[in-house]
Design a protein around this motif. Structure first.
Motif, PDB file in Angstrom:
ATOM      1  N   ASP A  28      41.227  28.195  35.236  1.00  0.00           N
ATOM      2  CA  ASP A  28      42.454  28.647  35.892  1.00  0.00           C
ATOM      3  C   ASP A  28      42.532  30.169  36.057  1.00  0.00           C
ATOM      4  O   ASP A  28      43.079  30.654  37.045  1.00  0.00           O
ATOM      5  CB  ASP A  28      43.672  28.133  35.128  1.00  0.00           C
ATOM      6  CG  ASP A  28      44.918  28.143  35.995  1.00  0.00           C
ATOM      7  OD1 ASP A  28      44.852  27.670  37.151  1.00  0.00           O
ATOM      8  OD2 ASP A  28      45.944  28.645  35.521  1.00  0.00           O
ATOM      9  N   ASP A  29      41.963  30.925  35.116  1.00  0.00           N
ATOM     10  CA  ASP A  29      42.040  32.389  35.219  1.00  0.00           C
ATOM     11  C   ASP A  29      41.208  32.947  36.371  1.00  0.00           C
ATOM     12  O   ASP A  29      41.314  34.129  36.699  1.00  0.00           O
ATOM     13  CB  ASP A  29      41.642  33.056  33.897  1.00  0.00           C
ATOM     14  CG  ASP A  29      40.208  32.768  33.490  1.00  0.00           C
ATOM     15  OD1 ASP A  29      39.744  31.623  33.649  1.00  0.00           O
ATOM     16  OD2 ASP A  29      39.545  33.697  32.998  1.00  0.00           O
ATOM     17  N   SER A  84      42.545  33.457  41.423  1.00  0.00           N
ATOM     18  CA  SER A  84      42.706  34.507  42.427  1.00  0.00           C
ATOM     19  C   SER A  84      41.352  34.984  42.936  1.00  0.00           C
ATOM     20  O   SER A  84      41.227  35.342  44.103  1.00  0.00           O
ATOM     21  CB  SER A  84      43.548  35.664  41.903  1.00  0.00           C
ATOM     22  OG  SER A  84      42.790  36.603  41.211  1.00  0.00           O
ATOM     23  N   PHE A  85      40.332  34.971  42.094  1.00  0.00           N
ATOM     24  CA  PHE A  85      38.996  35.336  42.575  1.00  0.00           C
ATOM     25  C   PHE A  85      38.540  34.365  43.666  1.00  0.00           C
ATOM     26  O   PHE A  85      38.200  34.768  44.772  1.00  0.00           O
ATOM     27  CB  PHE A  85      37.975  35.359  41.427  1.00  0.00           C
ATOM     28  CG  PHE A  85      36.549  35.484  41.914  1.00  0.00           C
ATOM     29  CD1 PHE A  85      36.093  36.666  42.476  1.00  0.00           C
ATOM     30  CD2 PHE A  85      35.684  34.419  41.839  1.00  0.00           C
ATOM     31  CE1 PHE A  85      34.791  36.783  42.949  1.00  0.00           C
ATOM     32  CE2 PHE A  85      34.378  34.523  42.302  1.00  0.00           C
ATOM     33  CZ  PHE A  85      33.935  35.704  42.860  1.00  0.00           C
ATOM     34  N   TYR A  86      38.549  33.076  43.364  1.00  0.00           N
ATOM     35  CA  TYR A  86      38.033  32.110  44.331  1.00  0.00           C
ATOM     36  C   TYR A  86      38.961  31.918  45.528  1.00  0.00           C
ATOM     37  O   TYR A  86      38.480  31.785  46.660  1.00  0.00           O
ATOM     38  CB  TYR A  86      37.727  30.773  43.653  1.00  0.00           C
ATOM     39  CG  TYR A  86      36.434  30.833  42.869  1.00  0.00           C
ATOM     40  CD1 TYR A  86      35.213  30.913  43.520  1.00  0.00           C
ATOM     41  CD2 TYR A  86      36.435  30.852  41.493  1.00  0.00           C
ATOM     42  CE1 TYR A  86      34.025  30.991  42.824  1.00  0.00           C
ATOM     43  CE2 TYR A  86      35.246  30.926  40.778  1.00  0.00           C
ATOM     44  CZ  TYR A  86      34.044  30.998  41.456  1.00  0.00           C
ATOM     45  OH  TYR A  86      32.869  31.076  40.749  1.00  0.00           O
ATOM     46  N   PHE A  87      40.272  31.916  45.329  1.00  0.00           N
ATOM     47  CA  PHE A  87      41.189  31.704  46.443  1.00  0.00           C
ATOM     48  C   PHE A  87      41.412  32.979  47.253  1.00  0.00           C
ATOM     49  O   PHE A  87      41.338  32.952  48.479  1.00  0.00           O
ATOM     50  CB  PHE A  87      42.532  31.163  45.962  1.00  0.00           C
ATOM     51  CG  PHE A  87      42.475  29.759  45.421  1.00  0.00           C
ATOM     52  CD1 PHE A  87      41.464  28.876  45.766  1.00  0.00           C
ATOM     53  CD2 PHE A  87      43.452  29.310  44.560  1.00  0.00           C
ATOM     54  CE1 PHE A  87      41.414  27.588  45.261  1.00  0.00           C
ATOM     55  CE2 PHE A  87      43.433  28.019  44.048  1.00  0.00           C
ATOM     56  CZ  PHE A  87      42.407  27.155  44.393  1.00  0.00           C
ATOM     57  N   ASP A  88      41.676  34.092  46.603  1.00  0.00           N
ATOM     58  CA  ASP A  88      42.009  35.323  47.321  1.00  0.00           C
ATOM     59  C   ASP A  88      40.769  36.108  47.758  1.00  0.00           C
ATOM     60  O   ASP A  88      40.659  36.506  48.909  1.00  0.00           O
ATOM     61  CB  ASP A  88      42.910  36.222  46.462  1.00  0.00           C
ATOM     62  CG  ASP A  88      44.206  35.538  46.056  1.00  0.00           C
ATOM     63  OD1 ASP A  88      44.639  34.612  46.778  1.00  0.00           O
ATOM     64  OD2 ASP A  88      44.765  35.911  45.016  1.00  0.00           O
ATOM     65  N   ALA A  89      39.843  36.342  46.847  1.00  0.00           N
ATOM     66  CA  ALA A  89      38.682  37.180  47.166  1.00  0.00           C
ATOM     67  C   ALA A  89      37.612  36.435  47.949  1.00  0.00           C
ATOM     68  O   ALA A  89      36.897  37.036  48.756  1.00  0.00           O
ATOM     69  CB  ALA A  89      38.076  37.754  45.881  1.00  0.00           C
TER      70      ALA A  89
END
Length: 131
Positions: free
Chosen positions: A109-110, A113-118
């Protein structure tokens, strides 16, 4: 720092084992990564700064249209500098060129944002059985 990305690049097993141990917080193992990826993977991406391996990602597949990102890892001192996103971007490009229609990833879960946003992945429902 000039980072280069190499699809199906040659690498030293010791370097990948050390990178993996650091990135996934476990003792260094003696895995023959080169034999593993040559046998099971569509390809892999090595990120280098000069001759130093600073990132790695494995792209496995079903032999058809589904590819899967595994073992995305960046050296500790190089994280949050875009190297991980660069690895995934090259993996995405190469999977698309190989004719894959889907690129899957699962993650803790942490790393949302890396996988979805970046990296541009979209949330989806999936299932998992712990074995």
């Amino acid at each position: 720092m000039t980072i280069t990305y190499e699809w199906r690049g040659d690498f030293d097993n010791v370097a990948v084992n050390a990178l993996h141990a650091e990135g996934f917080n476990h003792p260094a193992a003696d895995v023959d990564w080169l034999a593993r990826v040559r046998r099971h993977s569509l390809g892999w991406v090595c990120a280098r700064d000069g001759g130093d391996l600073v990132g790695f990602v494995n792209v496995v597949w079903d032999g058809g249209v589904h590819a899967f990102i595994l073992d995305t890892v960046v050296a500790g001192g190089r994280r949050r500098s875009g190297i991980g996103a660069g690895l995934v971007a090259e993996a995405t490009r190469q999977a698309r060129e190989a004719g894959c229609g889907w690129l899957h990833v699962d993650f803790e879960d942490d790393l949302r944002s890396f996988y979805f946003d970046a990296c541009g992945f979209k949330p989806t429902r999936a299932g998992l059985i712990a074995l």
